[in-house]
Motif scaffolding. Structure first.
Motif, PDB file in Angstrom:
ATOM      1  N   ARG A  22      18.793 -20.801   5.125  1.00 37.51           N
ATOM      2  CA  ARG A  22      19.975 -20.546   4.908  1.00 37.51           C
ATOM      3  C   ARG A  22      19.682 -18.649   4.940  1.00 37.51           C
ATOM      4  N   ILE A  23      19.238 -18.235   6.081  1.00 33.59           N
ATOM      5  CA  ILE A  23      20.007 -16.964   6.404  1.00 33.59           C
ATOM      6  C   ILE A  23      21.186 -16.546   6.912  1.00 33.59           C
ATOM      7  N   PRO A  24      21.176 -15.463   6.638  1.00 32.82           N
ATOM      8  CA  PRO A  24      23.570 -15.455   6.874  1.00 32.82           C
ATOM      9  C   PRO A  24      23.596 -15.552   8.255  1.00 32.82           C
ATOM     10  N   ALA A  25      24.980 -16.440   8.123  1.00 31.53           N
ATOM     11  CA  ALA A  25      24.580 -16.865   9.812  1.00 31.53           C
ATOM     12  C   ALA A  25      25.139 -15.465  10.653  1.00 31.53           C
ATOM     13  N   ASP A  26      25.371 -14.318  10.006  1.00 32.29           N
ATOM     14  CA  ASP A  26      25.928 -13.669  11.006  1.00 32.29           C
ATOM     15  C   ASP A  26      25.041 -12.701  11.357  1.00 32.29           C
ATOM     16  N   SER A  27      23.560 -13.127  10.617  1.00 34.00           N
ATOM     17  CA  SER A  27      22.805 -12.491  10.686  1.00 34.00           C
ATOM     18  C   SER A  27      20.998 -13.129  11.833  1.00 34.00           C
ATOM     19  N   VAL A  28      22.008 -14.891  12.002  1.00 42.00           N
ATOM     20  CA  VAL A  28      20.338 -15.525  12.715  1.00 42.00           C
ATOM     21  C   VAL A  28      20.538 -15.241  13.880  1.00 42.00           C
ATOM     22  N   VAL A  29      21.460 -14.572  14.488  1.00 39.58           N
ATOM     23  CA  VAL A  29      21.353 -14.736  15.939  1.00 39.58           C
ATOM     24  C   VAL A  29      20.070 -13.250  15.911  1.00 39.58           C
ATOM     25  N   PRO A  30      20.490 -12.104  15.604  1.00 41.77           N
ATOM     26  CA  PRO A  30      19.868 -10.631  15.777  1.00 41.77           C
ATOM     27  C   PRO A  30      19.053 -11.227  15.016  1.00 41.77           C
ATOM     28  N   THR A  31      18.294 -11.805  14.667  1.00 45.73           N
ATOM     29  CA  THR A  31      16.898 -12.540  14.091  1.00 45.73           C
ATOM     30  C   THR A  31      16.321 -13.499  14.876  1.00 45.73           C
ATOM     31  N   LEU A  32      16.728 -13.998  15.499  1.00 47.80           N
ATOM     32  CA  LEU A  32      16.256 -14.733  16.812  1.00 47.80           C
ATOM     33  C   LEU A  32      15.642 -13.956  17.707  1.00 47.80           C
ATOM     34  N   ILE A  33      16.690 -12.851  18.281  1.00 45.38           N
ATOM     35  CA  ILE A  33      17.248 -12.124  19.158  1.00 45.38           C
ATOM     36  C   ILE A  33      15.622 -10.712  19.060  1.00 45.38           C
ATOM     37  N   GLY A  34      15.869 -10.180  17.513  1.00 46.10           N
ATOM     38  CA  GLY A  34      15.045  -9.077  17.177  1.00 46.10           C
ATOM     39  C   GLY A  34      13.258  -9.654  17.193  1.00 46.10           C
TER      40      GLY A  34
END
Length: 457
Positions: free
Chosen positions: A53-65
């Motif tokens: 349940r990581i915020p949807a708008d933070s999922v891709v930035p978390t992956l890329i980060g």
């Protein structure tokens, strides 16, 4: 919403179930469905982020980060290390140094010689950098003497691992030493006292034993493929050693400058200091070594260009898989899985020496990074340690117990797992049976020796 503002609402049991399910799915995809490790890691990282349940708008930035942070440290090291290894290999330098090692130590003691050399190099050099510099020589010795890559590669890799986790100036033990108020000199001395016998039993003897059971072919990754030419005038072993020592000396000087700044001997804001630190950084040091090697070992400009191309192509998969492993670990950290596990363990009421080890080990298993596990565990036990009235020797022993926990069970969420496995040409199952087992025995034996030190302190 960013992950900094987001608060995890799932319980610890649910989060641990998500972590266990993600690891099981990853192993199933890679080992049974034969999905490429890079693709499997990206898919599982994405699913885990949503499940946690990581915020949807933070999922891709978390992956890329997570992917980018890992690549930032690994891609340059592996790429430059591959070029250096290819130049040394094709010039005949690796063979020249191999012959010298065999003459000096004998064929039977070649794994010991490589391991001891790695221990020396591993004192100032971080794990990734040391490994990519040393493996071309390891591979050359393995090709010359036979017996497969594990007989020679595991003692070398284990040497870099024990130095990285137990001995300052590596970041994990340095951070734990500072957080717990231990004496850095004692941590270095006792860290070496624990690291060397631990390496001998868990890496050298283990490597010899496993090497007899699993005779794997020697990879060509860091040499860029089979040799394409032979030179009638190969460089002498002294030249090869000097080229390998050049980046290590530069990095060690960088480490020494930082220690001098921390001790107040030099001005950390001075321009000359900043320039010297930049020149001594690991990527710059390896770049300098590659440029010098191109001039000293490279026969012709067009040949050097061809060798660089042939060195970089095979390591692209290694770099991408390692970056994806870092992505998976970042998702586990961002989802609060490691924090939930450590919070639960902190309430068990164990003696601080044992609790620190268990917490560090649990964090290592949950999120992958040994440095993160060691630093986080030290922060969690810091209040108890500061109120405990421990002696200087006991403090050093607690730091080393935490370090031992942080190295246990390197598996699929650890970028080092993928780096070692792919560089040595192992599949996931073989890496689990060799590298994971070796890292676990390093942790257990290190904890036992730290316990003896704690009792004597």
């Amino acid at each position: 919403m960013t992950t900094d503002d987001w608060v995890q609402t799932l319980g610890a049991g649910t989060l641990l179930g998500i972590a266990g399910g993600a690891i099981a799915l990853l192993l199933f995809l890679i080992m049974y469905l034969r999905v490429h490790a890079f693709l499997a890691l990206v898919v599982v990282s994405l699913l885990t982020a949503f499940a946690a349940r990581i915020p949807a708008d933070s999922v891709v930035p978390t992956l890329i980060g997570g992917f980018g942070t890992t690549l930032g440290s690994v891609a340059l090291l592996v790429g430059l290390g591959a070029i250096l290894g290819r130049l040394v290999e094709v010039s005949g330098g690796a063979q020249s140094l191999t012959d010298a090692l065999i003459r000096r130590f004998g064929e039977r003691r070649a794994p010991l010689a490589l391991g001891v050399s790695s221990l020396v190099f591993g004192f100032p050099i971080f794990f990734d950098a040391g490994l990519v510099v040393m493996l071309p020589i390891v591979f050359a010795v393995a090709r010359r003497l036979g017996g497969g890559v594990l007989r020679y590669g595991l003692p070398a890799a284990g040497a870099f691992s024990v130095m990285h986790v137990f001995v300052p100036p590596h970041p994990g033990p340095v951070a734990a030493t500072e957080l717990l108020g231990a004496d850095v000199g004692l941590v270095i001395a006792f860290g070496l006292l624990i690291a060397i016998p631990t390496w001998y039993v868990t890496s050298y003897l283990f490597g010899l034993s496993v090497g007899k059971q699993l005779v794997l072919p020697v990879p060509t990754l860091l040499s860029g493929g089979p040799r394409e030419e032979d030179r009638e005038d190969p460089p002498n072993p002294g030249t090869v050693v000097a080229l390998l020592l050049l980046p290590l000396v530069m990095i060690f000087t960088n480490t020494g400058l930082d220690a001098a700044r921390a001790a107040g001997w030099v001005d950390g804001e001075a321009s000359w200091f900043q320039v010297a630190r930049a020149l001594g950084s690991t990527p710059v040091a390896l770049l300098v070594a590659v440029l010098v090697a191109s001039f000293v070992l490279g026969p012709r400009k067009e040949v050097v260009e061809k060798l660089v191309d042939s060195a970089l192509a095979p390591v692209c998969a290694v770099i991408l898989i390692t970056g994806a492993g870092g992505m998976f670990g970042a998702v586990l950290r961002a989802g609060g899985i490691g924090g939930a596990l450590s919070d639960g363990l902190a309430d068990l009421g164990l003696p601080v020496f044992v609790a620190g080890f268990v917490i560090a080990a649990a964090l290592r298993v949950a999120q992958g990074s040994a440095t993160v596990a060691l630093t986080t565990a030290a922060g969690l036990v810091q209040p108890v340690v500061q109120a405990g009235g421990f002696s200087a020797v006991e403090l050093a022993a607690i730091v080393l117990a935490l370090a031992a926990g942080s190295v246990i069970a390197s598996h699929v969420n650890d970028s080092g797992f993928w780096l070692v496995g792919n560089l040595m040409g192992m599949d996931v199952r073989t890496t689990l049976l060799t590298w994971t087992v070796m890292e676990t025995t390093i942790g257990l034996m290190g904890f036992g020796l730290a316990g003896v030190l704690f009792l004597l302190g």
